[in-house]
Design a protein around this motif. Structure first.
Motif, PDB file in Angstrom:
ATOM      1  N   LEU A   1      -9.700 -11.269  -0.943  1.00  0.00           N
ATOM      2  CA  LEU A   1      -8.286 -11.609  -1.104  1.00  0.00           C
ATOM      3  C   LEU A   1      -7.597 -10.646  -2.073  1.00  0.00           C
ATOM      4  N   ALA A   2      -8.320 -10.244  -3.127  1.00  0.00           N
ATOM      5  CA  ALA A   2      -7.763  -9.273  -4.068  1.00  0.00           C
ATOM      6  C   ALA A   2      -7.543  -7.918  -3.389  1.00  0.00           C
ATOM      7  N   ALA A   3      -8.467  -7.517  -2.517  1.00  0.00           N
ATOM      8  CA  ALA A   3      -8.325  -6.247  -1.797  1.00  0.00           C
ATOM      9  C   ALA A   3      -7.135  -6.301  -0.836  1.00  0.00           C
ATOM     10  N   VAL A   4      -6.969  -7.438  -0.164  1.00  0.00           N
ATOM     11  CA  VAL A   4      -5.835  -7.589   0.751  1.00  0.00           C
ATOM     12  C   VAL A   4      -4.526  -7.532  -0.030  1.00  0.00           C
ATOM     13  N   ALA A   5      -4.478  -8.205  -1.174  1.00  0.00           N
ATOM     14  CA  ALA A   5      -3.270  -8.170  -1.998  1.00  0.00           C
ATOM     15  C   ALA A   5      -3.011  -6.760  -2.527  1.00  0.00           C
ATOM     16  N   GLY A   6      -4.078  -6.039  -2.875  1.00  0.00           N
ATOM     17  CA  GLY A   6      -3.925  -4.647  -3.314  1.00  0.00           C
ATOM     18  C   GLY A   6      -3.381  -3.760  -2.207  1.00  0.00           C
ATOM     19  N   GLY A   7      -3.871  -3.961  -0.976  1.00  0.00           N
ATOM     20  CA  GLY A   7      -3.332  -3.208   0.166  1.00  0.00           C
ATOM     21  C   GLY A   7      -1.873  -3.530   0.412  1.00  0.00           C
ATOM     22  N   GLY A   8      -1.532  -4.805   0.263  1.00  0.00           N
ATOM     23  CA  GLY A   8      -0.126  -5.196   0.393  1.00  0.00           C
ATOM     24  C   GLY A   8       0.743  -4.538  -0.656  1.00  0.00           C
ATOM     25  N   MET A   9       0.213  -4.450  -1.885  1.00  0.00           N
ATOM     26  CA  MET A   9       0.966  -3.775  -2.947  1.00  0.00           C
ATOM     27  C   MET A   9       1.195  -2.306  -2.604  1.00  0.00           C
ATOM     28  N   LEU A  10       0.193  -1.654  -2.042  1.00  0.00           N
ATOM     29  CA  LEU A  10       0.344  -0.244  -1.670  1.00  0.00           C
ATOM     30  C   LEU A  10       1.418  -0.064  -0.598  1.00  0.00           C
ATOM     31  N   LEU A  11       1.366  -0.905   0.422  1.00  0.00           N
ATOM     32  CA  LEU A  11       2.360  -0.800   1.495  1.00  0.00           C
ATOM     33  C   LEU A  11       3.767  -1.119   0.991  1.00  0.00           C
ATOM     34  N   LEU A  12       3.874  -2.173   0.199  1.00  0.00           N
ATOM     35  CA  LEU A  12       5.191  -2.533  -0.341  1.00  0.00           C
ATOM     36  C   LEU A  12       5.697  -1.479  -1.312  1.00  0.00           C
ATOM     37  N   GLY A  13       4.789  -0.874  -2.079  1.00  0.00           N
ATOM     38  CA  GLY A  13       5.190   0.197  -2.994  1.00  0.00           C
ATOM     39  C   GLY A  13       5.704   1.419  -2.247  1.00  0.00           C
ATOM     40  N   ALA A  14       5.053   1.749  -1.129  1.00  0.00           N
ATOM     41  CA  ALA A  14       5.530   2.880  -0.311  1.00  0.00           C
ATOM     42  C   ALA A  14       6.904   2.574   0.280  1.00  0.00           C
ATOM     43  N   ALA A  15       7.103   1.344   0.743  1.00  0.00           N
ATOM     44  CA  ALA A  15       8.410   0.958   1.274  1.00  0.00           C
ATOM     45  C   ALA A  15       9.469   0.959   0.173  1.00  0.00           C
ATOM     46  N   LEU A  16       9.095   0.524  -1.025  1.00  0.00           N
ATOM     47  CA  LEU A  16      10.027   0.544  -2.155  1.00  0.00           C
ATOM     48  C   LEU A  16      10.400   1.971  -2.513  1.00  0.00           C
ATOM     49  N   PHE A  17       9.439   2.879  -2.476  1.00  0.00           N
ATOM     50  CA  PHE A  17       9.716   4.290  -2.763  1.00  0.00           C
ATOM     51  C   PHE A  17      10.726   4.862  -1.769  1.00  0.00           C
ATOM     52  N   ALA A  18      10.506   4.610  -0.488  1.00  0.00           N
ATOM     53  CA  ALA A  18      11.440   5.106   0.532  1.00  0.00           C
ATOM     54  C   ALA A  18      12.824   4.486   0.357  1.00  0.00           C
ATOM     55  N   THR A  19      12.875   3.203   0.017  1.00  0.00           N
ATOM     56  CA  THR A  19      14.160   2.531  -0.191  1.00  0.00           C
ATOM     57  C   THR A  19      14.897   3.123  -1.377  1.00  0.00           C
ATOM     58  N   LEU A  20      14.183   3.394  -2.456  1.00  0.00           N
ATOM     59  CA  LEU A  20      14.828   3.982  -3.630  1.00  0.00           C
ATOM     60  C   LEU A  20      15.318   5.399  -3.356  1.00  0.00           C
ATOM     61  N   ILE A  21      14.622   6.129  -2.513  1.00  0.00           N
ATOM     62  CA  ILE A  21      15.096   7.468  -2.127  1.00  0.00           C
ATOM     63  C   ILE A  21      16.423   7.348  -1.375  1.00  0.00           C
ATOM     64  N   HIS A  22      16.516   6.412  -0.434  1.00  0.00           N
ATOM     65  CA  HIS A  22      17.758   6.217   0.310  1.00  0.00           C
ATOM     66  C   HIS A  22      18.873   5.739  -0.608  1.00  0.00           C
ATOM     67  N   LEU A  23      18.544   4.879  -1.542  1.00  0.00           N
ATOM     68  CA  LEU A  23      19.537   4.391  -2.499  1.00  0.00           C
ATOM     69  C   LEU A  23      20.078   5.543  -3.333  1.00  0.00           C
ATOM     70  N   GLU A  24      19.210   6.440  -3.772  1.00  0.00           N
ATOM     71  CA  GLU A  24      19.640   7.591  -4.570  1.00  0.00           C
ATOM     72  C   GLU A  24      20.515   8.533  -3.745  1.00  0.00           C
ATOM     73  N   MET A  25      20.206   8.698  -2.463  1.00  0.00           N
ATOM     74  CA  MET A  25      21.009   9.580  -1.613  1.00  0.00           C
ATOM     75  C   MET A  25      22.421   9.023  -1.412  1.00  0.00           C
ATOM     76  N   ASP A  26      22.554   7.711  -1.380  1.00  0.00           N
ATOM     77  CA  ASP A  26      23.859   7.106  -1.144  1.00  0.00           C
ATOM     78  C   ASP A  26      24.735   7.045  -2.378  1.00  0.00           C
ATOM     79  N   LEU A  27      24.187   7.276  -3.556  1.00  0.00           N
ATOM     80  CA  LEU A  27      24.989   7.213  -4.780  1.00  0.00           C
ATOM     81  C   LEU A  27      25.832   8.446  -4.970  1.00  0.00           C
TER      82      LEU A  27
END
Length: 114
Positions: free
Chosen positions: A88-114
């Motif tokens: 369960l910890a490994a699954v949660a860690g994988g989820g954190m990695l995927l969500l972190g990558a999505a957060l990174f892409a979202t923050l890049i788009h947010l910075e481009m729109d400013l």
């Protein structure tokens, strides 16, 4: 900041502009006056212009939601580790990695729109 207007037009087949620009030309425009001027330019080139208003994407709430999800996955991983559930910890860690990558892409788009 991304342009709120887009002006596009299809270039006629016999136009010399088609060799330079291709089949369809798209221009960004920041104001309605810019969009009108770009549409007039396309009319002079023989193309039929289409002007549309683009909708901005609300990147800030998306980024906040993803950050909350990363923190939730972190809490789940810590809880799973403390309770001895390695899978369960490994699954949660994988989820954190995927969500972190999505957060990174979202923050890049947010910075481009400013």
């Amino acid at each position: 900041m991304t342009a709120p207007y887009r002006v596009a037009g299809t270039v006629p087949a016999d136009s010399p502009l088609r060799a330079l620009a291709g089949h369809t030309i798209t221009f960004p425009a920041r104001t309605q006056d810019d969009a009108n001027r770009r549409a007039a330019e396309l009319c002079q080139a023989g193309a039929e212009p289409v002007v549309w208003l683009t909708r901005p994407v609300p990147w800030t709430p998306i980024a906040l939601g993803l950050a909350g999800a990363v923190l939730g996955a972190l809490a789940a991983a810590i809880t799973a580790i403390l309770n001895g559930h390695e899978l369960l910890a490994a699954v949660a860690g994988g989820g954190m990695l995927l969500l972190g990558a999505a957060l990174f892409a979202t923050l890049i788009h947010l910075e481009m729109d400013l």
